[in-house]
Design a protein around this motif. Structure first.
Motif, mmCIF file in Angstrom:
data_model
loop_
_atom_site.group_PDB
_atom_site.id
_atom_site.type_symbol
_atom_site.label_atom_id
_atom_site.label_comp_id
_atom_site.label_asym_id
_atom_site.label_seq_id
_atom_site.Cartn_x
_atom_site.Cartn_y
_atom_site.Cartn_z
ATOM 1 N N CYS A 1 39.140 -43.726 1.058
ATOM 2 C CA CYS A 1 38.543 -42.622 1.798
ATOM 3 C C CYS A 1 38.536 -42.950 3.291
ATOM 4 O O CYS A 1 38.650 -44.108 3.695
ATOM 5 N N LEU A 2 38.349 -41.940 4.137
ATOM 6 C CA LEU A 2 38.280 -42.164 5.573
ATOM 7 C C LEU A 2 37.084 -43.028 5.959
ATOM 8 O O LEU A 2 37.071 -43.635 7.038
ATOM 9 N N CYS A 3 36.078 -43.126 5.078
ATOM 10 C CA CYS A 3 34.913 -43.960 5.369
ATOM 11 C C CYS A 3 35.228 -45.447 5.226
ATOM 12 O O CYS A 3 34.432 -46.297 5.602
ATOM 13 N N GLY A 4 36.405 -45.774 4.680
ATOM 14 C CA GLY A 4 36.799 -47.162 4.517
ATOM 15 C C GLY A 4 36.610 -47.686 3.100
ATOM 16 O O GLY A 4 37.162 -48.720 2.744
ATOM 17 N N ARG A 5 35.830 -46.967 2.274
ATOM 18 C CA ARG A 5 35.611 -47.389 0.896
ATOM 19 C C ARG A 5 36.712 -46.834 -0.005
ATOM 20 O O ARG A 5 37.245 -45.763 0.234
ATOM 21 N N SER A 6 37.037 -47.560 -1.063
ATOM 22 C CA SER A 6 38.084 -47.138 -1.989
ATOM 23 C C SER A 6 37.511 -46.222 -3.062
ATOM 24 O O SER A 6 36.312 -46.195 -3.311
ATOM 25 N N TYR A 7 38.421 -45.473 -3.686
ATOM 26 C CA TYR A 7 38.051 -44.729 -4.877
ATOM 27 C C TYR A 7 39.077 -45.057 -5.966
ATOM 28 O O TYR A 7 40.218 -45.401 -5.673
ATOM 29 N N ALA A 8 38.652 -44.996 -7.220
ATOM 30 C CA ALA A 8 39.501 -45.387 -8.344
ATOM 31 C C ALA A 8 40.176 -44.160 -8.953
ATOM 32 O O ALA A 8 39.746 -43.021 -8.757
ATOM 33 N N ALA A 9 41.246 -44.401 -9.714
ATOM 34 C CA ALA A 9 41.904 -43.324 -10.444
ATOM 35 C C ALA A 9 40.909 -42.703 -11.414
ATOM 36 O O ALA A 9 40.167 -43.403 -12.103
ATOM 37 N N GLY A 10 40.859 -41.380 -11.447
ATOM 38 C CA GLY A 10 39.920 -40.679 -12.308
ATOM 39 C C GLY A 10 38.609 -40.349 -11.644
ATOM 40 O O GLY A 10 37.813 -39.578 -12.177
ATOM 41 N N GLU A 11 38.363 -40.917 -10.459
ATOM 42 C CA GLU A 11 37.119 -40.653 -9.736
ATOM 43 C C GLU A 11 37.219 -39.316 -8.999
ATOM 44 O O GLU A 11 38.286 -38.974 -8.472
ATOM 45 N N PRO A 12 36.144 -38.525 -8.935
ATOM 46 C CA PRO A 12 36.197 -37.241 -8.220
ATOM 47 C C PRO A 12 36.473 -37.456 -6.733
ATOM 48 O O PRO A 12 35.877 -38.336 -6.100
ATOM 49 N N ILE A 13 37.396 -36.669 -6.178
ATOM 50 C CA ILE A 13 37.690 -36.698 -4.752
ATOM 51 C C ILE A 13 37.781 -35.272 -4.236
ATOM 52 O O ILE A 13 37.952 -34.347 -5.013
ATOM 53 N N ALA A 14 37.628 -35.114 -2.943
ATOM 54 C CA ALA A 14 37.683 -33.788 -2.333
ATOM 55 C C ALA A 14 38.463 -33.867 -1.036
ATOM 56 O O ALA A 14 38.550 -34.917 -0.404
ATOM 57 N N LYS A 15 39.018 -32.756 -0.627
ATOM 58 C CA LYS A 15 39.805 -32.672 0.597
ATOM 59 C C LYS A 15 38.893 -32.369 1.782
ATOM 60 O O LYS A 15 38.017 -31.517 1.701
ATOM 61 N N ASN A 16 39.076 -33.126 2.872
ATOM 62 C CA ASN A 16 38.390 -32.797 4.108
ATOM 63 C C ASN A 16 39.417 -32.739 5.234
ATOM 64 O O ASN A 16 40.615 -32.813 4.978
ATOM 65 N N ALA A 17 38.966 -32.629 6.456
ATOM 66 C CA ALA A 17 39.895 -32.448 7.581
ATOM 67 C C ALA A 17 40.797 -33.656 7.793
ATOM 68 O O ALA A 17 41.870 -33.544 8.380
#
Length: 226
Positions: free
Chosen positions: A196-212
């Motif tokens: 993520c842009l915050c620097g933290r990772s997300y895993a496959a299957g984890e909810p994600i959303a689109k931002n600017a």
């Protein structure tokens, strides 16, 4: 002697922890990637990969020449620019009295920073028309994490390919308003691990959303919109 060297470094972990790697790239006078290196770490966290990338970059550059380091990891940048002085005063303990995470790497970086001019610059990751040095380091680290083999200009390696976990193009947003006052930005499950842009990772299957700025944690989208 060059007046200043511009470089970028990045780390990748496919799973956090998972197969990980580091990478750095040094630019020429036109800020075009000129020299780079990437290496595997086996199974490690993203934070370890990010700190290792910085340590390897500092070790590979001339300490007599001022250096600009571009990074997309807020953790690694804050660790060496904001938190490090306090950790040293506290005997390498946090304000809570706990041992500093990844202390060996942080101590090594502190040693490499001693007596040299280094400017750190945060650059958001995975941007359209973003920083090309950061993008190069990101792709090199991602590739090395996948194949777990070293690469670099000194080895005659080709330019690293696009990262397979790079966010896909944003889907077209419907012009129809949703009922119930909900947000029109949809949340999906990530097909691949990412960051993520915050620097933290997300895993496959984890909810994600689109931002600017790209794909990331839904809460980061909310914070950016607020």
């Amino acid at each position: 002697m060059r007046e200043r060297v511009v470089a970028a470094c990045d780390g990748a972990s496919k799973g956090n922890p998972g197969p990980a790697a580091w990478a750095w790239v040094v630019a020429d006078e036109t800020e075009t990637p000129a020299r780079w290196e990437a290496g595997p770490l086996g199974k490690a966290t993203n934070n370890v990969a990010e700190l290792t990338a910085l340590e390897r970059l500092l070790a590979a550059t001339d300490p007599e020449v001022p250096l600009e380091v571009r990074m997309d990891s807020q953790y690694a940048m804050k660790a060496v620019t904001t938190w490090l002085p306090g950790w040293k005063r506290n005997g390498w303990k946090t304000s809570a009295g706990k041992p500093v995470a990844n202390q060996e790497l942080v101590v090594r970086i502190d040693e490499l920073l001693a007596g040299r001019s280094v400017e750190f610059r945060y650059v958001p990751a995975h941007q359209v028309d973003g920083d090309k040095l950061n993008d190069f380091a990101d792709r090199a680290a991602s590739q090395a994490a996948i194949v777990q083999e070293p690469a670099g200009s000194g080895l005659g390696s080709p330019e690293p390919p696009p990262a397979p976990d790079a966010p896909a193009k944003a889907p077209r947003r419907s012009t129809a308003k949703k009922s119930g006052g909900g947000s029109s930005a949809r949340t999906i499950k990530a097909k691949f691990p990412g960051r993520c842009l915050c620097g933290r990772s997300y895993a496959a299957g984890e909810p994600i959303a689109k931002n600017a700025q790209g794909w990331g944690h839904p809460e980061c989208r909310t914070e950016a919109a607020g």
